[in-house]
Design a protein around this motif. Structure first.
Motif, PDB file in Angstrom:
ATOM      1  N   ARG A 143     -80.516 -48.551  50.262  1.00  0.00           N
ATOM      2  CA  ARG A 143     -80.178 -48.141  51.630  1.00  0.00           C
ATOM      3  C   ARG A 143     -81.205 -47.169  52.191  1.00  0.00           C
ATOM      4  O   ARG A 143     -81.471 -47.162  53.399  1.00  0.00           O
ATOM      5  CB  ARG A 143     -78.786 -47.495  51.632  1.00  0.00           C
ATOM      6  N   PHE A 144     -81.797 -46.360  51.327  1.00  0.00           N
ATOM      7  CA  PHE A 144     -82.690 -45.290  51.770  1.00  0.00           C
ATOM      8  C   PHE A 144     -84.158 -45.697  51.717  1.00  0.00           C
ATOM      9  O   PHE A 144     -85.032 -44.859  51.942  1.00  0.00           O
ATOM     10  CB  PHE A 144     -82.464 -44.042  50.918  1.00  0.00           C
ATOM     11  N   THR A 145     -84.456 -46.939  51.426  1.00  0.00           N
ATOM     12  CA  THR A 145     -85.844 -47.388  51.320  1.00  0.00           C
ATOM     13  C   THR A 145     -86.351 -48.042  52.597  1.00  0.00           C
ATOM     14  O   THR A 145     -87.566 -48.206  52.768  1.00  0.00           O
ATOM     15  CB  THR A 145     -86.011 -48.403  50.180  1.00  0.00           C
ATOM     16  N   GLY A 146     -85.451 -48.458  53.480  1.00  0.00           N
ATOM     17  CA  GLY A 146     -85.857 -49.221  54.657  1.00  0.00           C
ATOM     18  C   GLY A 146     -86.008 -50.699  54.372  1.00  0.00           C
ATOM     19  O   GLY A 146     -86.327 -51.483  55.265  1.00  0.00           O
ATOM     20  N   LEU A 147     -85.776 -51.103  53.116  1.00  0.00           N
ATOM     21  CA  LEU A 147     -85.829 -52.511  52.721  1.00  0.00           C
ATOM     22  C   LEU A 147     -84.402 -53.021  52.515  1.00  0.00           C
ATOM     23  O   LEU A 147     -83.492 -52.250  52.233  1.00  0.00           O
ATOM     24  CB  LEU A 147     -86.630 -52.682  51.428  1.00  0.00           C
ATOM     25  N   HIS A 148     -84.237 -54.332  52.641  1.00  0.00           N
ATOM     26  CA  HIS A 148     -82.895 -54.906  52.536  1.00  0.00           C
ATOM     27  C   HIS A 148     -82.612 -55.544  51.190  1.00  0.00           C
ATOM     28  O   HIS A 148     -81.447 -55.670  50.808  1.00  0.00           O
ATOM     29  CB  HIS A 148     -82.680 -55.947  53.636  1.00  0.00           C
ATOM     30  N   GLY A 149     -83.664 -55.962  50.478  1.00  0.00           N
ATOM     31  CA  GLY A 149     -83.374 -56.619  49.221  1.00  0.00           C
ATOM     32  C   GLY A 149     -84.616 -56.928  48.407  1.00  0.00           C
ATOM     33  O   GLY A 149     -85.735 -56.971  48.927  1.00  0.00           O
ATOM     34  N   LEU A 150     -84.416 -57.114  47.130  1.00  0.00           N
ATOM     35  CA  LEU A 150     -85.467 -57.484  46.191  1.00  0.00           C
ATOM     36  C   LEU A 150     -84.783 -58.160  45.008  1.00  0.00           C
ATOM     37  O   LEU A 150     -83.651 -57.815  44.658  1.00  0.00           O
ATOM     38  CB  LEU A 150     -86.229 -56.240  45.730  1.00  0.00           C
ATOM     39  N   THR A 151     -85.463 -59.113  44.390  1.00  0.00           N
ATOM     40  CA  THR A 151     -84.875 -59.867  43.286  1.00  0.00           C
ATOM     41  C   THR A 151     -85.615 -59.574  41.987  1.00  0.00           C
ATOM     42  O   THR A 151     -86.849 -59.621  41.944  1.00  0.00           O
ATOM     43  CB  THR A 151     -84.922 -61.374  43.568  1.00  0.00           C
TER      44      THR A 151
END
Length: 330
Positions: A143-151
């Motif tokens: 939530r605090f990275t500015g990214l929505h997802g990573l696998t």
């Protein structure tokens, strides 16, 4: 609450049921609650329930029932059927639509017994496996990275290397080590739906090999949609109208299979794979593992000790939100 000799049973039904005696009595009867001493007391039961609802509605701010787990807009955190607020005891509320997740995320056992599994990984210096477990713990920090997802993908062409074990460890932070995970046969659309419900907690899927045999192109498509942080747009059935899309997330996905995804993406394909490769971190876990009888008992004990770390993390997150934001930036 329906207070009985053998238990206290929570009762929930739509407030619109209190508009009439028949609707109220019917809603309560569906949950095995009826007036005593005959149907003549149905009106007394209705009057009591309605007056309670009226009193609470006018005097007390209602609790917002969450539609998804994880971080909420007001900086509370939802997990295991409870709402965690800063410096307060977690409260348990009904969460329609989240039953499958809640059922497998209730804390069981003791934290010390669960920690024996982590100590085992450290003692055996299984750092890759431990890293995957910690990916599960750190998922809400997305939530605090500015990214929505990573696998994250655990790959090995051999069995017995501990891929599933690493995923079980990650799952055990938040719920049952096996039942928390989505099954190997889950469709990509269903995975997106589950991502929206988990919202901040990790999506964990073991042995996607069976789907890979049918064709591996679904996986690159999943890598792209995972980082978008939003479910696919869909039309309402029988009308020329889009469904309201509230399925969003900022989290991590952890998967395993018997095929190296990086090799596939870097191989000969009809189009460039660079975009997909930048959305994937792959662990090649190739070392065959042998366990002593005592170590096997520790591994098996995960089935009786799980979701305890998730309780501690949920409360810590909401108590230290500002510090965590700085920590993630650092």
């Amino acid at each position: 609450m329906a207070v009985r000799n053998y238990k206290v049973q929570p009762i929930s039904f739509a407030q619109k049921a209190v508009v009439s005696k028949d609707e109220t009595v019917k809603a309560l009867a569906q949950q095995n609650v009826m007036s005593s001493f005959g149907s003549g007391n149905d009106k007394n039961l209705y009057d009591y329930v309605r007056s309670c609802a009226e009193k609470m509605s006018s005097e007390k701010k209602p609790i917002e029932v969450p539609d998804y787990c994880g971080w909420q807009p007001n900086d509370t955190y939802v997990w295991g059927g409870k709402i965690y607020s800063p410096n307060k005891e977690a409260i348990e509320v009904p969460m329609p639509g989240l039953e499958n997740i809640t059922m497998n995320s209730k804390a069981v056992g003791t934290l010390d017994n669960w920690r024996r599994f982590i100590d085992l990984l450290v003692r055996r210096k299984l750092w890759d496996h431990l890293a995957i477990v910690l990916v599960g713990a750190g998922s809400p920090l997305m939530r605090f990275t500015g990214l929505h997802g990573l696998t994250f993908h655990c790959a090995s062409t051999d069995s017995g290397t501990g891929k599933s074990l690493a995923l079980e460890g990650a799952a055990s932070i938040w719920g049952h080590p096996v039942h928390y995970r989505t099954s190997a046969g889950t469709s990509a659309v269903a995975m997106q739906q589950r991502l929206g419900l988990l919202h901040s907690n990790p999506l964990i899927t073991d042995e996607i090999t069976s789907r890979n045999r049918e064709g591996f192109e679904w996986f690159p498509a999943f890598l792209l949609s995972m980082t978008e942080g939003r479910g696919k747009e869909r039309m309402e059935s029988g009308s020329n109208k889009e469904r309201l899309n509230l399925s969003t997330w900022a989290t991590l996905a952890i998967m395993s299979s018997n095929r190296n995804a990086v090799d596939y993406l870097a191989g000969e394909r009809q189009h460039s794979s660079e975009g997909e490769l930048r959305r994937l971190l792959e662990f090649s876990i190739d070392q065959k593992l042998q366990w002593t009888d005592d170590e096997i008992e520790v591994i098996k004990s995960l089935q009786d000790n799980y979701a305890l770390a998730g309780v501690e993390l949920s409360q810590y997150f909401v108590d230290n939100t500002e510090y965590i934001k700085k920590l993630v930036d650092d």
